[in-house]
Write a protein that holds these residues in place. Structure first.
Motif, PDB file in Angstrom:
ATOM      1  N   GLN A  60      13.629  11.094  -7.808  1.00  0.00           N
ATOM      2  CA  GLN A  60      13.390   9.829  -7.123  1.00  0.00           C
ATOM      3  C   GLN A  60      12.179   8.926  -7.440  1.00  0.00           C
ATOM      4  OE1 GLN A  60      14.548   9.380  -2.804  1.00  0.00           O
ATOM      5  NE2 GLN A  60      12.514   9.356  -2.609  1.00  0.00           N
ATOM      6  N   ASP A 120       8.218  12.888  -6.142  1.00  0.00           N
ATOM      7  CA  ASP A 120       9.019  13.222  -5.143  1.00  0.00           C
ATOM      8  C   ASP A 120      10.497  13.418  -5.755  1.00  0.00           C
ATOM      9  OD1 ASP A 120      10.349  13.402  -2.871  1.00  0.00           O
ATOM     10  OD2 ASP A 120       9.980  11.502  -2.157  1.00  0.00           O
ATOM     11  N   GLU A 178       6.693  16.700  -3.775  1.00  0.00           N
ATOM     12  CA  GLU A 178       7.364  16.618  -2.535  1.00  0.00           C
ATOM     13  C   GLU A 178       8.919  16.776  -2.538  1.00  0.00           C
ATOM     14  OE1 GLU A 178       6.389  12.617  -1.138  1.00  0.00           O
ATOM     15  OE2 GLU A 178       8.266  12.403   0.086  1.00  0.00           O
ATOM     16  N   ASP A 179       9.233  17.380  -1.535  1.00  0.00           N
ATOM     17  CA  ASP A 179      10.802  17.582  -1.326  1.00  0.00           C
ATOM     18  C   ASP A 179      11.343  18.260  -2.498  1.00  0.00           C
ATOM     19  OD1 ASP A 179      10.987  17.077   1.537  1.00  0.00           O
ATOM     20  OD2 ASP A 179      12.017  15.217   1.106  1.00  0.00           O
ATOM     21  N   ASP A 198       8.650  16.440   3.121  1.00  0.00           N
ATOM     22  CA  ASP A 198       8.992  15.231   3.779  1.00  0.00           C
ATOM     23  C   ASP A 198      10.210  15.198   4.870  1.00  0.00           C
ATOM     24  OD1 ASP A 198       9.916  12.430   4.145  1.00  0.00           O
ATOM     25  OD2 ASP A 198      10.160  12.028   2.245  1.00  0.00           O
ATOM     26  N   LEU A 225       4.313  15.171   4.498  1.00  0.00           N
ATOM     27  CA  LEU A 225       4.436  13.657   4.245  1.00  0.00           C
ATOM     28  C   LEU A 225       4.482  13.059   5.951  1.00  0.00           C
ATOM     29  CD1 LEU A 225       4.427  12.001   1.902  1.00  0.00           C
ATOM     30  CD2 LEU A 225       6.665  11.207   2.543  1.00  0.00           C
ATOM     31  N   LYS A 252       5.286   9.821   8.040  1.00  0.00           N
ATOM     32  CA  LYS A 252       6.092   8.444   8.266  1.00  0.00           C
ATOM     33  C   LYS A 252       6.428   8.162   9.659  1.00  0.00           C
ATOM     34  CE  LYS A 252       8.965   8.933   3.872  1.00  0.00           C
ATOM     35  NZ  LYS A 252      10.295   9.436   3.293  1.00  0.00           N
ATOM     36  N   LYS A 265       0.990   7.065  -0.161  1.00  0.00           N
ATOM     37  CA  LYS A 265       2.009   6.560  -1.234  1.00  0.00           C
ATOM     38  C   LYS A 265       2.673   5.257  -0.587  1.00  0.00           C
ATOM     39  CE  LYS A 265       6.263   9.215  -0.375  1.00  0.00           C
ATOM     40  NZ  LYS A 265       7.392   9.695  -1.039  1.00  0.00           N
TER      41      LYS A 265
HETATM   42 ZN    ZN Z   1      10.225  11.919   0.039  1.00  0.00          ZN
END
Ligand code: ZN
Ligand code: PGA
Length: 418
Positions: free
Chosen positions: A162, A242, A284-285, A311, A334, A336, A387
């Motif tokens: 991604q 990621d 990440e992930d 994440d 992560l 959020k 990010k």
């Molecule tokens: Zn992510």
């Protein structure tokens, strides 16, 4: 005190409705908070309230706006509030479900962000300084991770991974970091235009050329860093990935990358090959959100060489982060705010990570607004990494520009990873 609460429908960066909460304060000032929205959302995230039906493809937010103007307004107005924890606890009680299914995590996060601004205003402090004060943190300017090539659920190309980010780890300041990011972004634009004839565009403002192999994307990044006049390296201009492996998981610990089906050890070997070949500092992930065994093997094999970030695995949940630390699933989390719902819980997630020796990276969502809360959040908590997408497109640069503004006003704040 809060005199009035109002919910408004605004559009996010994908052109879907989202929620803006305005709080009118007793000194005449109005503060706001916007809810962002993910596309590759984790199964365990707090739940957005969307109308369904036909307007905006079922993604309208009229029920959420109604609840803000009635229930949340009834809760908050006319009382005096002294702490964000008190407001967030009252919101959780008013909601009464797990994951804010009744009021909607979108209503709740926008309210909690606006309430944080109200309290910072009442304390006569910039938001980041208020956050530093209530958390007892040492503020710090973060290394920005610019997502310049997009794939997965954020782009229409065949790239399975991604996000491909560049991180100016060795910059001397926020201003340097932003300049390096922009230089590399422009060098990459020229390379992509030359090779593919068009740039393509992903949800986070990165380019989305029609490539499929992660190696091809990584070669482009290394070329762009060099052409821009910088040195690729984990301690210089580094790369972060990621993969968002939920999106290419086939279940049962099996993953489809290009045309290969990889088992857990096969995927760990593939990541090892990538970090042996390219200056990658963070992944990440790397495994699907419920594939704890995959994360455990990746952390055991590669955790002493790179940052391994959870994440969708943790969804900013302090308890999941604590469990992940105990099971040695990752060495970073992560962060959020809208994954967990409130600012206090977000601060709790960062504090938990810190207390067990995990790093934290603050993050935007793929659907964003011009709200800059996460810029103040990362400075105030001093986590050292953020990010926020490409150094282009208004909703992404709003955060980088807020960071630049804070750095200009406070040159004494140190820059860089912890
Ligand atoms: Zn992510
Ligand atoms: P999302 O993607 O906002 O679409 O969930 C961001 C990420 O996976 O980090």
């Amino acid at each position: 005190t809060i005199d009035a609460v109002h919910g408004a429908r605004i559009l996010d960066s994908r052109g879907y409705p989202t929620v803006r909460v305005s709080l009118e304060l007793d000194d005449g000032r109005t503060v706001t908070g916007d809810a962002p929205a993910g596309a590759s959302t984790g199964a365990h995230e707090a739940v957005e309230l969307r109308d369904g039906g036909s307007a905006f493809g079922g993604r309208d937010v009229t029920q959420a706006l109604h609840l803000i103007d009635t229930d949340i307004s009834g809760l908050l107005t006319g009382r005096s509030w002294s702490a964000i924890g008190q407001i967030d606890a009252a919101l959780a009680e008013l909601d009464g479900t797990t994951g804010y299914r009744r009021l909607g995590a979108n209503s709740v996060v926008a309210t909690s962000i606006a309430a944080s601004r109200a309290l910072a205003h009442a304390a006569d402090l910039p938001l980041w300084q208020w956050i530093a004060e209530i958390t007892g943190s040492t503020p710090r300017m973060p290394v920005p991770h610019f997502n310049v090539l997009n794939g997965g659920a954020h782009a229409a190309n065949e790239l399975d991974f991604q996000e491909f980010m560049i991180a100016p780890v060795n910059a001397g300041s926020m201003a340097d970091a932003v300049r390096i990011g922009a230089d590399v972004y422009h060098a990459l634009a020229a390379l992509v235009r030359d090779r593919f004839g068009s740039l393509g565009l992903g949800d986070e403002g990165g380019f989305a050329p029609s490539i499929a192999a992660p190696e091809e994307a990584l070669d482009l990044l290394v070329d762009a860093i060099r052409t821009a006049g910088y040195e690729p390296g984990v301690d210089q201009v580094a790369i972060a990935l990621d993969p968002a492996a939920n999106e290419f998981s086939q279940g049962d610990g099996s993953y489809r990358v290009l045309n290969d089906s990889l088992d857990r050890d096969g995927l760990v070997d593939y990541y090892r090959h990538l970090i042996d070949t390219y200056p990658i500092r963070s992944i990440e992930d790397g495994f699907a959100e419920d594939d704890h065994e995959g994360f455990r093997r990746m952390q055991a094999a590669l955790g002493d060489r790179i940052q391994i970030v959870g994440d969708d695995l943790y969804v900013t949940d302090p308890q999941r982060i604590r469990d992940g630390g105990e099971q040695q699933l990752t060495n970073a989390a992560l962060i959020k705010p809208n994954q967990i719902g409130t600012v206090s819980q977000t601060l709790g997630a960062i504090a938990t990570a810190k207390s067990i020796g995990m790093a934290s990276m603050v993050s935007h969502r793929s659907g964003e607004t011009t709200d800059t809360f996460i810029a103040d959040l990362v400075v105030g908590t001093g986590t050292g990494q953020i990010k926020s997408g490409a150094p282009g497109r208004g909703e992404r640069v709003a955060k980088y520009n807020r960071l630049t503004e804070i750095a200009e006003q406070h040159p004494e704040l140190p820059y860089g990873l912890i």
